[in-house]
Design an enzyme around this catalytic site. Structure first.
Site, mmCIF file in Angstrom:
data_model
loop_
_atom_site.group_PDB
_atom_site.id
_atom_site.type_symbol
_atom_site.label_atom_id
_atom_site.label_comp_id
_atom_site.label_asym_id
_atom_site.label_seq_id
_atom_site.Cartn_x
_atom_site.Cartn_y
_atom_site.Cartn_z
ATOM 1 N N LYS A 1 2.089 2.109 -4.989
ATOM 2 C CA LYS A 1 2.747 1.568 -6.198
ATOM 3 C C LYS A 1 1.882 1.782 -7.432
ATOM 4 O O LYS A 1 2.389 2.035 -8.512
ATOM 5 C CB LYS A 1 3.037 0.068 -6.022
ATOM 6 C CG LYS A 1 4.139 -0.231 -5.016
ATOM 7 C CD LYS A 1 4.435 -1.705 -4.936
ATOM 8 C CE LYS A 1 3.276 -2.501 -4.407
ATOM 9 N NZ LYS A 1 2.919 -2.186 -3.011
ATOM 10 N N GLY B 1 -3.984 -4.526 -4.512
ATOM 11 C CA GLY B 1 -4.973 -3.559 -4.988
ATOM 12 C C GLY B 1 -4.225 -2.300 -5.398
ATOM 13 O O GLY B 1 -3.787 -1.541 -4.546
ATOM 14 N N HIS B 2 -4.017 -2.127 -6.689
ATOM 15 C CA HIS B 2 -3.274 -0.952 -7.168
ATOM 16 C C HIS B 2 -4.260 0.101 -7.655
ATOM 17 O O HIS B 2 -4.949 -0.090 -8.650
ATOM 18 C CB HIS B 2 -2.300 -1.361 -8.281
ATOM 19 C CG HIS B 2 -1.164 -2.199 -7.770
ATOM 20 N ND1 HIS B 2 -0.238 -2.821 -8.564
ATOM 21 C CD2 HIS B 2 -0.818 -2.516 -6.497
ATOM 22 C CE1 HIS B 2 0.635 -3.464 -7.806
ATOM 23 N NE2 HIS B 2 0.298 -3.301 -6.551
ATOM 24 N N ASP C 1 0.815 -1.226 0.000
ATOM 25 C CA ASP C 1 0.000 0.000 0.000
ATOM 26 C C ASP C 1 0.842 1.267 0.000
ATOM 27 O O ASP C 1 0.429 2.297 0.533
ATOM 28 C CB ASP C 1 -0.965 0.032 1.212
ATOM 29 C CG ASP C 1 -1.780 -1.236 1.301
ATOM 30 O OD1 ASP C 1 -2.252 -1.688 0.262
ATOM 31 O OD2 ASP C 1 -1.921 -1.780 2.413
ATOM 32 N N GLN D 1 2.466 -5.939 -3.119
ATOM 33 C CA GLN D 1 2.786 -5.982 -1.681
ATOM 34 C C GLN D 1 4.100 -5.224 -1.429
ATOM 35 O O GLN D 1 4.448 -4.367 -2.215
ATOM 36 C CB GLN D 1 2.859 -7.432 -1.157
ATOM 37 C CG GLN D 1 1.514 -8.139 -1.113
ATOM 38 C CD GLN D 1 1.125 -8.774 -2.429
ATOM 39 O OE1 GLN D 1 1.917 -9.431 -3.061
ATOM 40 N NE2 GLN D 1 -0.114 -8.589 -2.834
HETATM 41 P P1 IMP Z 1 -2.174 -12.779 1.974
HETATM 42 O O1 IMP Z 1 -1.250 -12.196 0.954
HETATM 43 O O2 IMP Z 1 -3.619 -12.598 1.614
HETATM 44 O O3 IMP Z 1 -1.832 -14.196 2.307
HETATM 45 O O4 IMP Z 1 -1.970 -11.946 3.327
HETATM 46 C C1 IMP Z 1 -0.762 -12.008 4.089
HETATM 47 C C2 IMP Z 1 -0.417 -10.644 4.695
HETATM 48 O O5 IMP Z 1 -0.092 -9.749 3.635
HETATM 49 C C3 IMP Z 1 -1.571 -9.984 5.441
HETATM 50 O O6 IMP Z 1 -1.034 -9.218 6.495
HETATM 51 C C4 IMP Z 1 -2.184 -9.056 4.411
HETATM 52 O O7 IMP Z 1 -2.864 -7.966 4.993
HETATM 53 C C5 IMP Z 1 -0.932 -8.602 3.680
HETATM 54 N N1 IMP Z 1 -1.174 -8.193 2.297
HETATM 55 C C6 IMP Z 1 -1.374 -8.979 1.228
HETATM 56 N N2 IMP Z 1 -1.530 -8.250 0.126
HETATM 57 C C7 IMP Z 1 -1.400 -6.973 0.491
HETATM 58 C C8 IMP Z 1 -1.407 -5.737 -0.231
HETATM 59 O O8 IMP Z 1 -1.555 -5.677 -1.447
HETATM 60 N N3 IMP Z 1 -1.239 -4.608 0.519
HETATM 61 C C9 IMP Z 1 -1.026 -4.646 1.859
HETATM 62 N N4 IMP Z 1 -0.992 -5.778 2.570
HETATM 63 C C10 IMP Z 1 -1.174 -6.928 1.888
#
Ligand code: IMP
Length: 422
Positions: A15, A39-40, A12, A220
């Site tokens: 990007k 989520g971009h 977040d 991420q």
């Molecule tokens: P997962 O990727 O859904 O398995 O989540 C694992 C961790 O990564 C959690 O803390 C999510 O909130 C975080 N996370 C996954 N994708 C994003 C992103 O695009 N932005 C921020 N945090 C993310």
């Protein structure tokens, strides 16, 4: 210049905005890891659009947008995202999807939810099935986009995998949902996606040989990397520079420049240590001013001061060449800004980052206070018009991390970006 754009924090970082700003200058934009957990957010013709798996290159018809094999794909979600993009008037003829991208299947999502709701492994995931899908890759039982294109192969492979999951769910005291209803939907999605499917490693290799400009779009952030992040509160892919190579099939020779994206403060969603977290009124103010709510899940983000110890670590592990600093305008009203420059821990004080969650949760940040600028930055378009305090803030970050700030973002719009030659 083939350029990699990576998040320096917990995702977040902005990007979407940064990549959209840069993408116009590239022939190819490729995603290489993650899935629809990302989520971009970008603004297209004045409209807010959130991309989850589609690369930002889709907004530029002349740009080839690639979903490479490092990305895990939920076919129904991708179909929906493509249809949404078409509804915006985009042809989508510039999209290429790897035949070797692993599938996210319904039982992956179901297992993600089961684990999240159990007490023993709560990570605060996006509940999209990302972790279990990558587990299947490592466990050598994954199904891929190419399997989806051959009905008999898909039916046969899915039947044996469904048996495996049946046993797993039973062991966890849950009934596995039936896959029968969605099997046909998946096959239909396969038919829909077929025109986009290709060997993207070949495509990218050719683009590289033909000296096309390639932009690698990270998802991420570094501190969520499965190996280099705050384990176990991480995502299941390599969000760092290593993911570029394993996720595309290109070598380090294909990368000329690495740009690290960081907010001027810090946020995190989900569980896990966050040394500079603000749980007081200033945190609430930053959350509201920065609209810090997840673009994928809508969850309020945890907010804190910029952590330079963590940022320096992210710069080092990724070999970052310059920083793209976002959301400076969110700090506009503050008379003082804090940045963490060291951690105090049982072992004393130092500026070494602690990767594993247990150690990181025990550190106390040491802050340096810098003057705020109390100016509305949103309308500024030129470096020399930035208040002195902003330039001191940038210089402080540069001195600490050892890399220059090449871009600053002062709002959501493309034009609210200043490029700095460093
Ligand atoms: P997962 O990727 O859904 O398995 O989540 C694992 C961790 O990564 C959690 O803390 C999510 O909130 C975080 N996370 C996954 N994708 C994003 C992103 O695009 N932005 C921020 N945090 C993310």
């Amino acid at each position: 210049m083939n350029t990699v754009v990576l998040g320096m924090q917990w995702g977040d970082e902005g990007k979407g905005k940064a990549i959209d700003y840069l993408a116009g200058a590239f022939d190819v934009v490729t995603r290489f890891q993650g899935g629809h957990n990302a989520g971009h957010t970008v603004y297209y013709q004045g409209q807010k659009v959130v991309l989850h798996v589609l690369p930002s290159g889709i907004f530029y018809p002349a740009c080839q947008a690639v979903i490479a094999h490092g990305v895990v794909v939920q076919p129904l979600q991708l179909v929906e995202e493509i249809n949404n993009a078409r509804a915006l008037g985009l042809s989508m003829q510039n999209l290429a999807l790897s035949e070797n991208a692993p599938l996210i299947l319904p039982f992956h999502q179901q297992l993600d939810v089961v684990f999240e709701d159990s007490r023993y492994q709560r990570i605060g995931t996006t509940r999209r099935g990302i972790g279990p899908a990558y587990e299947d890759v490592i466990g050598r039982r994954a199904l891929f986009i190419k399997d989806l294109l051959q009905e008999e192969v898909f039916r046969s492979k899915i039947t044996s995998l469904a048996e495996y999951y049946q046993r797993l769910f039973t062991a966890h005291g849950h009934a596995a949902g039936s896959f029968d209803q969605t099997l046909d939907q998946y096959l239909q999605a396969g038919t829909f996606l077929k025109p986009y499917v290709s060997n993207t490693t070949n495509l990218l290799q050719h683009a590289f040989q033909d000296k096309k400009n390639i932009l690698f779009e990270g998802a991420q952030g570094t501190l969520l990397d499965i190996h280099l992040g705050t384990y176990p509160f991480v995502t299941s892919s390599n969000t760092t520079i290593a993911g570029v190579f394993s996720g595309t099939g290109l070598s380090p020779k294909a990368v000329d420049r690495v740009i690290g994206i960081s907010k001027a403060y810090a946020t995190r969603v989900g569980e896990g240590p966050f040394p500079t977290e603000l749980k007081d009124e200033s945190g609430r103010m930053l959350r509201e001013r920065g609209n810090e709510y997840g673009s994928t899940t809508g969850r309020p983000r945890r907010v804190g001061w910029l952590d330079l110890v963590a940022l320096k670590y992210a710069v080092q592990v990724n070999g970052v060449d310059s920083l793209f600093l976002t959301k400076l305008d969110v700090l506009d009203e503050l008379d003082e800004i804090q940045v963490a420059t060291a951690y105090e821990s049982e072992g004393g004080s130092g500026d070494r980052f602690f990767v594993h969650a247990d150690a990181l949760s025990r550190v106390r940040p040491v802050y340096q206070t810098l003057p705020g600028w109390q100016t509305n930055l949103g309308a500024i378009r030129c470096l020399t018009d930035l208040p002195l305090q902003v330039r001191s803030y940038l210089n402080f970050i540069e001195d600490f991390t050892g890399v220059g700030v090449s871009h600053v973002s002062l709002g959501g719009e493309r034009e609210q970006t200043i490029e700095i030659n460093c």
